[in-house]
Design an enzyme around this catalytic site. Structure first.
Site, PDB file in Angstrom:
ATOM      1  N   HIS A  99       0.642  -1.348   0.386  1.00  0.00           N
ATOM      2  CA  HIS A  99      -0.016  -0.107   0.043  1.00  0.00           C
ATOM      3  C   HIS A  99       0.780   1.450   0.074  1.00  0.00           C
ATOM      4  CE1 HIS A  99      -0.307  -0.993   4.425  1.00  0.00           C
ATOM      5  NE2 HIS A  99       0.500   0.470   3.862  1.00  0.00           N
ATOM      6  N   ARG A 103      -1.120  11.609   3.656  1.00  0.00           N
ATOM      7  CA  ARG A 103      -2.203  12.099   4.335  1.00  0.00           C
ATOM      8  C   ARG A 103      -3.325  12.948   4.190  1.00  0.00           C
ATOM      9  NH1 ARG A 103       3.260  12.220   5.770  1.00  0.00           N
ATOM     10  NH2 ARG A 103       3.737  11.021   7.615  1.00  0.00           N
ATOM     11  N   GLU A 150      -3.908   3.944   1.550  1.00  0.00           N
ATOM     12  CA  GLU A 150      -4.151   3.339   3.052  1.00  0.00           C
ATOM     13  C   GLU A 150      -4.316   5.223   3.702  1.00  0.00           C
ATOM     14  OE1 GLU A 150      -1.768   3.400   7.734  1.00  0.00           O
ATOM     15  OE2 GLU A 150      -0.878   2.332   6.025  1.00  0.00           O
ATOM     16  N   HIS A 168       2.465  11.994  -9.010  1.00  0.00           N
ATOM     17  CA  HIS A 168       0.653  10.925  -9.380  1.00  0.00           C
ATOM     18  C   HIS A 168       0.369   9.905  -9.113  1.00  0.00           C
ATOM     19  CE1 HIS A 168       2.571  10.712 -13.646  1.00  0.00           C
ATOM     20  NE2 HIS A 168       1.249   8.895 -13.401  1.00  0.00           N
ATOM     21  N   GLU A 216      -3.647   9.901 -12.430  1.00  0.00           N
ATOM     22  CA  GLU A 216      -3.261   9.786 -14.228  1.00  0.00           C
ATOM     23  C   GLU A 216      -4.437   8.399 -14.408  1.00  0.00           C
ATOM     24  OE1 GLU A 216      -0.286   9.012 -17.815  1.00  0.00           O
ATOM     25  OE2 GLU A 216       0.353   8.173 -15.839  1.00  0.00           O
TER      26      GLU A 216
END
Length: 358
Positions: A99, A103, A150, A168, A216
C-alpha cells in the site's frame, strides 16, 4: 501494516505507540502499548504544534530507536550470509507492493470522492482518538492480494504541502472519457481532458482529488490491479534504477525519454504493468532535488525476511531509518529505509502482514 505517522498513518493498523515526530522516531514505553490495537507500523501522525514549518528533509529523516526496539535484532540476523548471497536472495524474495500512505485534510470527504468517483471500496477504517488520528484503507480488492491506499487524517489538520517531488497515482479504467464525466458531475477537478498521450496513442486524463493529489487515468482493458502506479520524481534516474534493482529487487520494465519535453521516465516493479502496481520514476532534465512537502509518506512492500532486506539496502547504499526487527509488544517485523532521493519505503514481513489482516 506499516504506519507513517500522523501526521498519522499506518502500514498495519496500529502501532500507535510509534510516532515519527518531525521525522524522528520516538521510542515508546512498553507500558504505553495497548495489545487490543492492531498494528500501525509506521504512522503518519505528527503533533499538530510541530506539523508546519518542518523542512521535508527533517520530516522524512528517521532515527532508529535503541534499547528495547533493537534488542535481539542482531541475534536474529543471519551470520553466514555474504554480500553476494544477500543481493542474489533479493531477486528471489517474494515481494509485492502492499500500500501507499499519505495524509488528507478531511478523510470522509476523500473516502466519498474515491468511492463515488474512482470506484474504490472502503476496506476498513479505524479511529485512534488517544493518538488523535484516523486511518482508512481503500482499493479495488482485498489487501492480501491488491495494492491499496492508506489515508491518514490528523485531528485538526486540514491541509498539507504536497511539494514538488510527488507526481501522481495511476488508475487503469476501461473508459477514460466516461470516468472523467462522472468526476465532473461529482464536482471533481479535471486538469487534463481525455486524449492520447503526447507522442503516443494511449488515452489518458488527469484529475485532482479534494486535497490536490493528482491521479492519471489510463485507458486499459480489464486488469487485476486498477491502482497501477505511483509516480515520484528523482534527481538521477540511472542511480535510482540501480538502487531499486539491487536493494528492492525491482525489475526495470521500460524507460522512455522525451527530449522534446525534457524528461525521462522509468517503470519498475515486480511484474508486468498490466497486472501489477508499478513505480514510475521521472527525471526532469537538470533538476536534481525536489521539495517533498509533508503530505505524501511512503510505500509499503512485503518481504520474506526483513533482516536480509535491511542488509541488501545497506549494501546498495540505502539509508535505514528503522533497523529490522519486531515491533515492541507486537511480533510484526519491519524495516524502513530511504532511497537516494529521500523517498521512504517500509518493508513488512509477509507472514506477519497476513496475520495482522486476520
Amino acid at each position: 501494516m506499516v504506519r507513517i505517522i500522523p501526521m498519522a498513518s499506518s502500514i498495519r493498523p496500529s502501532l500507535s505507540s510509534f510516532r515519527l515526530y518531525g521525522g524522528s522516531r520516538l521510542c515508546p514505553s512498553l507500558s504505553s502499548y495497548n495489545p487490543s490495537r492492531r498494528l500501525s507500523l509506521i504512522g503518519s501522525a505528527i503533533p499538530q504544534s510541530h506539523l508546519f514549518g518542518l523542512k521535508a528533509s527533517k520530516l522524512f529523516r528517521g532515527e532508529s530507536c535503541t534499547g528495547v526496539v533493537a534488542a535481539g535484532n542482531a541475534a536474529q540476523a543471519s551470520t553466514t550470509a555474504t554480500p553476494e548471497n544477500i543481493l542474489e536472495w533479493v531477486k528471489n524474495d517474494k515481494r509485492r507492493m502492499l500500500h501507499v500512505v499519505y495524509r488528507v485534510g478531511d478523510i470522509d470527504r476523500t473516502i466519498k470522492f474515491y468511492t463515488e468517483c474512482l470506484g474504490m471500496k472502503l476496506l476498513r477504517k479505524r479511529d485512534i482518538p488517544e493518538e488523535r488520528y484516523t486511518n482508512a484503507f481503500l482499493g479495488y480488492g482485498p489487501e492480501d492480494s491488491h495494492f491499496v491506499i492508506e489515508l491518514t487524517y490528523n485531528y485538526g489538520v486540514d491541509k498539507y504541502d504536497i511539494g514538488t517531488g510527488f507526481g501522481h497515482f495511476g488508475i487503469a479504467v476501461e473508459d477514460v472519457a466516461k470516468t472523467v464525466e462522472l468526476i465532473k458531475a461529482k464536482g471533481g477537478k479535471v486538469t487534463r481532458e481525455p486524449g492520447p498521450v503526447k507522442g503516443g496513442s494511449s488515452v489518458i486524463a488527469f484529475i485532482e482529488d479534494p486535497d490536490g493529489y493528482k491521479f492519471e487515468l489510463l485507458e486499459r482493458g480489464p486488469t487485476p490491479e486498477p491502482l497501477c502506479q505511483v509516480m515520484l520524481r528523482v534527481g538521477d534516474l540511472d542511480r535510482s534504477i540501480q538502487f531499486y534493482d539491487k536493494a528492492f529487487g525491482m525489475e526495470l520494465l521500460r524507460t522512455r525519454d522525451n527530449p522534446e519535453y525534457k524528461y525521462t521516465i522509468a517503470m519498475l516493479g515486480y511484474g508486468p504493468e498490466d497486472k501489477n502496481a508499478v513505480l514510475e520514476l521521472t527525471y526532469n532534465y537538470g533538476v536534481t532535488e525536489y521539495d517533498k512537502g509533508n503530505a505524501y509518506a511512503q510505500i509499503a512492500i512485503g518481504t520474506d525476511d526483513v533482516y536480509k532486506t535491511a542488509e541488501a539496502i545497506k549494501l546498495s547504499g540505502g539509508k535505514l531509518t528503522r533497523e529490522p526487527g519486531p515491533l515492541p509488544g507486537i511480533n510484526t517485523k519491519i524495516t524502513a529505509c530511504l532511497d537516494p532521493d529521500g523517498w521512504k519505503t517500509v518493508f513488512v514481513d509477509n507472514v506477519d502482514f497476513l496475520k495482522e489482516l486476520e
